[in-house]
Write a protein that holds these residues in place. Structure first.
Motif, PDB file in Angstrom:
ATOM      1  N   VAL A  38      -9.173  10.081 -37.017  1.00 52.62           N
ATOM      2  CA  VAL A  38      -9.045  11.132 -38.017  1.00 52.62           C
ATOM      3  C   VAL A  38      -8.776  12.473 -37.348  1.00 52.62           C
ATOM      4  CG1 VAL A  38     -10.278  12.415 -39.803  1.00 52.62           C
ATOM      5  CG2 VAL A  38     -10.449   9.931 -39.718  1.00 52.62           C
ATOM      6  N   GLY A  39      -9.507  12.761 -36.270  1.00 51.06           N
ATOM      7  CA  GLY A  39      -9.332  14.032 -35.578  1.00 51.06           C
ATOM      8  C   GLY A  39      -7.938  14.203 -35.016  1.00 51.06           C
ATOM      9  N   VAL A  40      -7.366  13.125 -34.504  1.00 49.78           N
ATOM     10  CA  VAL A  40      -6.008  13.187 -33.969  1.00 49.78           C
ATOM     11  C   VAL A  40      -5.045  13.653 -35.046  1.00 49.78           C
ATOM     12  CG1 VAL A  40      -4.110  11.828 -33.016  1.00 49.78           C
ATOM     13  CG2 VAL A  40      -6.449  11.430 -32.229  1.00 49.78           C
ATOM     14  N   VAL A  41      -5.195  13.144 -36.258  1.00 47.28           N
ATOM     15  CA  VAL A  41      -4.301  13.508 -37.361  1.00 47.28           C
ATOM     16  C   VAL A  41      -4.620  14.906 -37.874  1.00 47.28           C
ATOM     17  CG1 VAL A  41      -3.524  12.849 -39.664  1.00 47.28           C
ATOM     18  CG2 VAL A  41      -4.048  11.083 -37.982  1.00 47.28           C
ATOM     19  N   LEU A  42      -5.907  15.216 -38.030  1.00 46.43           N
ATOM     20  CA  LEU A  42      -6.307  16.515 -38.584  1.00 46.43           C
ATOM     21  C   LEU A  42      -5.878  17.672 -37.701  1.00 46.43           C
ATOM     22  CD1 LEU A  42      -9.919  15.780 -39.895  1.00 46.43           C
ATOM     23  CD2 LEU A  42      -7.841  16.071 -41.237  1.00 46.43           C
ATOM     24  N   ASP A  43      -5.776  17.447 -36.396  1.00 49.74           N
ATOM     25  CA  ASP A  43      -5.379  18.515 -35.490  1.00 49.74           C
ATOM     26  C   ASP A  43      -3.871  18.663 -35.377  1.00 49.74           C
ATOM     27  OD1 ASP A  43      -7.996  19.142 -34.967  1.00 49.74           O
ATOM     28  OD2 ASP A  43      -8.122  17.909 -33.159  1.00 49.74           O
TER      29      ASP A  43
ATOM     30  N   GLU B 116     -12.313  13.068 -23.161  1.00 52.39           N
ATOM     31  CA  GLU B 116     -12.155  14.501 -22.948  1.00 52.39           C
ATOM     32  C   GLU B 116     -13.050  15.304 -23.892  1.00 52.39           C
ATOM     33  OE1 GLU B 116      -8.024  15.101 -23.489  1.00 52.39           O
ATOM     34  OE2 GLU B 116      -7.465  14.300 -21.510  1.00 52.39           O
ATOM     35  N   GLY B 117     -13.181  14.792 -25.145  1.00 52.03           N
ATOM     36  CA  GLY B 117     -14.070  15.462 -26.080  1.00 52.03           C
ATOM     37  C   GLY B 117     -15.517  15.442 -25.628  1.00 52.03           C
ATOM     38  N   LEU B 118     -15.929  14.301 -25.087  1.00 51.76           N
ATOM     39  CA  LEU B 118     -17.288  14.213 -24.559  1.00 51.76           C
ATOM     40  C   LEU B 118     -17.457  15.144 -23.373  1.00 51.76           C
ATOM     41  CD1 LEU B 118     -17.846  10.356 -24.785  1.00 51.76           C
ATOM     42  CD2 LEU B 118     -18.944  12.124 -26.181  1.00 51.76           C
ATOM     43  N   ARG B 119     -16.412  15.236 -22.526  1.00 54.63           N
ATOM     44  CA  ARG B 119     -16.473  16.170 -21.403  1.00 54.63           C
ATOM     45  C   ARG B 119     -16.533  17.604 -21.895  1.00 54.63           C
ATOM     46  NH1 ARG B 119     -11.805  13.296 -17.624  1.00 54.63           N
ATOM     47  NH2 ARG B 119     -13.157  11.616 -16.794  1.00 54.63           N
TER      48      ARG B 119
ATOM     49  N   VAL C  65     -16.925  25.558 -31.039  1.00 51.97           N
ATOM     50  CA  VAL C  65     -15.804  24.712 -30.628  1.00 51.97           C
ATOM     51  C   VAL C  65     -14.499  25.371 -31.051  1.00 51.97           C
ATOM     52  CG1 VAL C  65     -14.696  22.454 -30.913  1.00 51.97           C
ATOM     53  CG2 VAL C  65     -17.187  22.614 -30.776  1.00 51.97           C
ATOM     54  N   ALA C  66     -13.526  25.409 -30.136  1.00 51.36           N
ATOM     55  CA  ALA C  66     -12.212  25.994 -30.440  1.00 51.36           C
ATOM     56  C   ALA C  66     -11.537  25.210 -31.553  1.00 51.36           C
ATOM     57  CB  ALA C  66     -11.343  25.996 -29.188  1.00 51.36           C
ATOM     58  N   ASP C  67     -10.727  25.911 -32.362  1.00 50.50           N
ATOM     59  CA  ASP C  67     -10.103  25.274 -33.519  1.00 50.50           C
ATOM     60  C   ASP C  67      -9.188  24.125 -33.110  1.00 50.50           C
ATOM     61  OD1 ASP C  67      -9.702  25.216 -36.391  1.00 50.50           O
ATOM     62  OD2 ASP C  67      -7.665  25.891 -35.981  1.00 50.50           O
ATOM     63  N   SER C  68      -8.599  24.204 -31.920  1.00 45.44           N
ATOM     64  CA  SER C  68      -7.709  23.137 -31.468  1.00 45.44           C
ATOM     65  C   SER C  68      -8.468  21.849 -31.177  1.00 45.44           C
ATOM     66  CB  SER C  68      -6.951  23.579 -30.219  1.00 45.44           C
ATOM     67  OG  SER C  68      -7.848  23.946 -29.189  1.00 45.44           O
ATOM     68  N   TYR C  69      -9.785  21.943 -30.941  1.00 40.54           N
ATOM     69  CA  TYR C  69     -10.611  20.764 -30.713  1.00 40.54           C
ATOM     70  C   TYR C  69     -11.495  20.431 -31.910  1.00 40.54           C
ATOM     71  CZ  TYR C  69      -9.664  20.503 -25.676  1.00 40.54           C
ATOM     72  OH  TYR C  69      -9.067  20.345 -24.465  1.00 40.54           O
ATOM     73  N   ARG C  70     -11.556  21.334 -32.870  1.00 41.90           N
ATOM     74  CA  ARG C  70     -12.575  21.229 -33.916  1.00 41.90           C
ATOM     75  C   ARG C  70     -12.443  19.959 -34.736  1.00 41.90           C
ATOM     76  NH1 ARG C  70     -12.210  26.325 -36.843  1.00 41.90           N
ATOM     77  NH2 ARG C  70     -13.192  27.218 -35.005  1.00 41.90           N
ATOM     78  N   GLY C  71     -11.204  19.586 -35.088  1.00 36.27           N
ATOM     79  CA  GLY C  71     -11.022  18.372 -35.874  1.00 36.27           C
ATOM     80  C   GLY C  71     -11.511  17.149 -35.139  1.00 36.27           C
ATOM     81  N   ARG C  72     -11.203  17.060 -33.820  1.00 34.27           N
ATOM     82  CA  ARG C  72     -11.629  15.911 -33.040  1.00 34.27           C
ATOM     83  C   ARG C  72     -13.138  15.874 -32.864  1.00 34.27           C
ATOM     84  NH1 ARG C  72      -7.221  16.707 -28.375  1.00 34.27           N
ATOM     85  NH2 ARG C  72      -7.097  18.698 -29.459  1.00 34.27           N
ATOM     86  N   VAL C  73     -13.739  17.036 -32.650  1.00 30.61           N
ATOM     87  CA  VAL C  73     -15.193  17.065 -32.477  1.00 30.61           C
ATOM     88  C   VAL C  73     -15.887  16.724 -33.783  1.00 30.61           C
ATOM     89  CG1 VAL C  73     -17.167  18.528 -31.911  1.00 30.61           C
ATOM     90  CG2 VAL C  73     -15.095  18.659 -30.526  1.00 30.61           C
ATOM     91  N   PHE C  74     -15.366  17.225 -34.907  1.00 27.67           N
ATOM     92  CA  PHE C  74     -15.956  16.860 -36.193  1.00 27.67           C
ATOM     93  C   PHE C  74     -15.835  15.358 -36.441  1.00 27.67           C
ATOM     94  CE2 PHE C  74     -16.136  21.269 -37.965  1.00 27.67           C
ATOM     95  CZ  PHE C  74     -17.417  21.183 -38.460  1.00 27.67           C
TER      96      PHE C  74
END
Length: 440
Positions: free
Chosen positions: A72-77, A228-231, A364-373
């Motif tokens: 989902v995060g891949v698509v949302l971003d 990378e998200g975990l990192r 969290v930066a907006d460019s990562y926010r979808g993936r982190v959510f």
């Protein structure tokens, strides 16, 4: 700082109200749809249920979108969150209509596949709406906006469930298929509200922050992206540690949930007086109403509490409250105690969720926010599923297991100590940051 001022400012924003309308219509429909599925299984006289059967049934409800979460995060971003919300809700409306056509026939594979599709798409809607929140309210009002949106959404979901349960309890004559049909209408309305309320780019992601790679490359890189998200979270300890706490909480919550379900269908159920399970359904409706009361109280208390005590102290207190409630349940094993505990445990669950959402949005930066959510949603739901199956291993057929609840109480206490130590220099977010934002 006055919480009421933040709430007034958030509600005064037209875009926030419109986004809230999309959420409420969608989640109320979710409640109707999922209740129609659950009732058709749990009150089916041809099905002999046990703890494992309940765990499997709830896995059908939440498993698909839990596993879909990282994608989902891949698509949302990469794509318009507004357009994705519209497409997801329209697809859910279509799939629900297919369920309506086959639901009267019975528990068939096509019925299950369509239902899993509806529930899987729920991730796109909820994760997208949460990631879009910073685009409709100012940062100083985020914690209050999160509280209002997630809490009212949960209440709408609960009302959908309660409406379906009341239709069954009072012998309204409404079929499960008709309840699902109402859900399909709700999904279509939610899509229409999103379409008329927002421009395609209004809910993000911002053009300059979208990943440059294509969607298929993004899908292929999902596993690497999760690593990378975990990192990223290793260097962003504030949201990272509180996400871990929420994951543990959800696992323990799942154990308590399966104990309660089996108890009310087993040990607390009197088949001689209520052969059709009316007593069980009545108690579960009471618990649903009280659970929504707890969610509403969390909305009122969390914004003020996080500003008075700090978000770290607040989530520690909530987790400790869960420990006390689990211990009280183990010591009494009475329906009335479950009615009391469900209020406080839902205050804790929703309060922790609001704090986690705000931490991700602000840290969290907006460019990562979808993936982190999406990663957070996966942890949230997989933790719950793990709790259901872990509970099924220890819960007897009638649900009477005070030792299991005592173990849950101890596990919550260990979690409090562990999170308290790990987050001693990393609260979920900086409460002074919003003061700074106001001054800019």
């Amino acid at each position: 700082m006055r919480t009421e001022g933040h709430l007034r400012k958030a509600i005064s924003q037209p875009l926030f109200r419109r986004l809230l309308a999309v959420r409420l219509t969608s989640q109320a429909s979710d409640g109707l749809f999922q209740a129609s599925l659950a009732l058709s299984v749990f009150f089916n006289p041809d099905i002999q249920a046990d703890p494992l059967s309940y765990a499997v049934a709830f896995t059908i409800l939440v498993g698909p979108y839990s596993l879909l979460g990282p994608y989902v995060g891949v698509v949302l971003d990469r794509f318009s969150r507004r357009n994705l919300t519209i497409a997801a809700n329209l697809t859910r409306a279509a799939l629900t209509l297919m369920v309506v056509m086959v639901l009267p026939i019975g528990f068939e594979w096509f019925w299950v596949v369509c239902a899993m599709g509806v529930l899987a798409l729920n991730r796109f809607v909820l994760a997208g709406l949460t990631a879009a929140q910073p685009h409709v309210v100012a940062e100083p009002e985020l914690v209050t906006a999160n509280s209002a949106a997630s809490t009212l959404g949960a209440v709408a979901f609960g009302l959908g469930i309660a409406s379906a349960g009341a239709a069954q309890l009072f012998h309204s004559g409404l079929s499960y298929a008709f309840l699902a049909f109402l859900a399909a209408i709700g999904y279509a309305v939610s899509a229409a509200v999103a379409s008329r309320s927002f421009r395609p780019a209004a809910l993000g992601p911002e053009g300059g922050e979208r990943p440059s790679s294509g969607i298929w490359q993004g899908v292929r890189d999902t596993t690497r992206g999760l690593i990378e998200g975990l990192r990223y979270l290793r260097h962003a300890a504030k949201p990272g540690w509180v996400m871990v706490l929420q994951g543990v909480h959800r696992m323990l919550y799942g154990i308590v949930f399966i104990v309660a379900i089996v108890l009310f269908f087993g040990f607390f159920h009197n088949p001689n007086l209520h052969p059709n399970g009316e007593d069980s359904l009545r108690w579960l409706l009471i618990l649903a109403v009280l659970g929504n009361l707890g969610v509403a109280l969390a909305a009122l208390t969390t914004p003020r509490a996080t500003r008075w005590f700090g978000p770290r102290q607040w989530v520690l207190g909530l987790a400790l409250t869960c420990s006390i409630m689990a211990a009280a349940l183990a010591g009494t094993m009475l329906p009335a105690m479950f009615a009391i505990a469900v209020i406080f445990i839902n205050i804790a669950s929703q309060g922790i969720k609001i704090t986690v959402d705000t931490s991700i949005q602000t840290e969290v930066a907006d460019s990562y926010r979808g993936r982190v959510f999406s990663l957070n949603d996966t942890i949230y739901n997989v933790g719950y599923l793990g709790g259901l199956f872990l509970g099924a291993l220890f819960v007897p057929g009638d649900g009477y297991t005070p030792r299991t609840l005592a173990g849950v109480a101890l596990a919550y206490l260990i979690t409090v100590v562990g999170y308290g130590y790990a987050s001693r220099n990393a609260p979920p977010y900086d409460t002074h940051h919003e003061h700074h934002s106001k001054a800019l």
